[in-house]
Scaffold this motif. Structure first.
Motif, short mmCIF file in Angstrom:
data_model
loop_
_atom_site.label_atom_id
_atom_site.label_comp_id
_atom_site.label_asym_id
_atom_site.label_seq_id
_atom_site.Cartn_x
_atom_site.Cartn_y
_atom_site.Cartn_z
N MET A 1 17.76 70.20 26.33
CA MET A 1 19.09 69.23 25.54
C MET A 1 19.53 67.93 26.48
O MET A 1 19.91 68.00 27.50
N GLU A 2 19.33 66.77 25.67
CA GLU A 2 19.92 65.93 26.47
C GLU A 2 21.39 65.42 26.34
O GLU A 2 22.29 65.94 25.01
N GLU A 3 21.78 65.31 27.54
CA GLU A 3 23.62 64.72 27.30
C GLU A 3 23.47 63.83 26.97
O GLU A 3 23.39 62.99 27.38
N GLN A 4 24.90 63.48 26.45
CA GLN A 4 25.12 62.10 25.83
C GLN A 4 26.56 61.19 26.98
O GLN A 4 27.02 62.30 27.34
N GLN A 5 26.17 60.51 27.57
CA GLN A 5 26.70 60.01 28.10
C GLN A 5 27.96 58.40 27.65
O GLN A 5 27.26 58.22 27.28
N LYS A 6 29.16 58.86 27.96
CA LYS A 6 30.01 57.92 27.51
C LYS A 6 30.06 56.64 27.70
O LYS A 6 30.64 56.48 29.70
N THR A 7 29.58 55.08 27.45
CA THR A 7 29.16 54.69 28.30
C THR A 7 30.68 53.40 28.53
O THR A 7 31.13 53.30 27.51
N VAL A 8 31.15 53.23 29.43
CA VAL A 8 32.05 52.30 29.72
C VAL A 8 32.13 51.04 29.17
O VAL A 8 31.07 49.81 30.60
N LYS A 9 32.51 50.42 28.89
CA LYS A 9 32.20 49.18 28.77
C LYS A 9 33.04 47.56 29.24
O LYS A 9 33.91 48.11 29.70
N ALA A 10 32.24 46.29 30.10
CA ALA A 10 33.17 46.28 30.85
C ALA A 10 34.73 45.60 30.79
O ALA A 10 34.50 44.74 28.83
N HIS A 11 35.48 45.06 31.09
CA HIS A 11 36.34 44.32 30.45
C HIS A 11 36.99 43.97 31.84
O HIS A 11 37.18 44.70 32.85
N LYS A 12 37.37 42.51 31.83
CA LYS A 12 39.00 42.57 33.03
C LYS A 12 39.98 41.47 32.83
O LYS A 12 39.99 40.72 32.00
N LEU A 13 40.99 41.75 33.23
CA LEU A 13 41.91 40.31 33.08
C LEU A 13 42.30 40.26 34.12
O LEU A 13 42.24 40.36 35.33
N VAL A 14 42.46 38.95 34.50
CA VAL A 14 42.80 38.02 35.13
C VAL A 14 44.04 36.93 35.22
O VAL A 14 44.14 37.13 34.24
N VAL A 15 45.23 37.13 35.94
CA VAL A 15 46.41 36.47 35.56
C VAL A 15 46.50 35.78 36.81
O VAL A 15 46.05 35.47 38.13
N ASN A 16 46.64 34.36 36.53
CA ASN A 16 47.03 33.53 37.67
C ASN A 16 48.13 32.21 37.63
O ASN A 16 48.55 31.99 36.82
N ASN A 17 48.81 32.73 38.67
CA ASN A 17 50.48 32.85 38.50
C ASN A 17 51.33 32.66 37.94
O ASN A 17 52.37 32.19 37.74
N ARG A 18 50.31 34.00 36.76
CA ARG A 18 51.53 34.35 35.78
C ARG A 18 51.95 32.85 34.76
O ARG A 18 52.64 32.61 34.14
N LYS A 19 51.03 31.80 34.70
CA LYS A 19 51.08 31.35 33.80
C LYS A 19 49.62 31.37 32.94
O LYS A 19 49.80 30.49 32.07
#
Length: 95
Positions: A1-19
């Protein structure tokens, strides 16, 4: 029986000097005005609050968004929670 793996896709948040901010893993821009920007990302809903906010660049194909303005807060919520709340509202409305 194959296990289904939930893949987490890439996400990035970059904040520079709040501007300025660069966000990847964006699925959709749901709403935006000068005080709030609501993004659907791979990791859930992302709400950016501030003043004089602008979406400078949007690449739906790449899933990238560049923002500018004064960033006061950034908050995440789960997509499933938002959908449940929306369904609950409409369910209550039509009962």
């Amino acid at each position: 029986m194959e296990e289904q793996q939930k893949t987490v896709k890439a996400h990035k948040l970059v904040v520079n000097n709040r501007k300025t901010s660069m966000v990847t893993g964006v699925l959709d821009v749901l709403s935006f005005d000068l005080n709030e920007i609501l993004l659907e990302t791979e990791q859930g809903m992302l709400l950016v609050k501030g003043t004089d906010l602008h979406v400078n660049r949007l690449s739906v194909e790449k899933g990238e968004v560049d923002l500018s303005g004064t960033i006061d807060s950034v908050s995440y919520s789960n997509i499933s929670q938002a959908k449940k709340q929306e369904e609950s509202f409409w369910t209550k409305m039509f009962k």
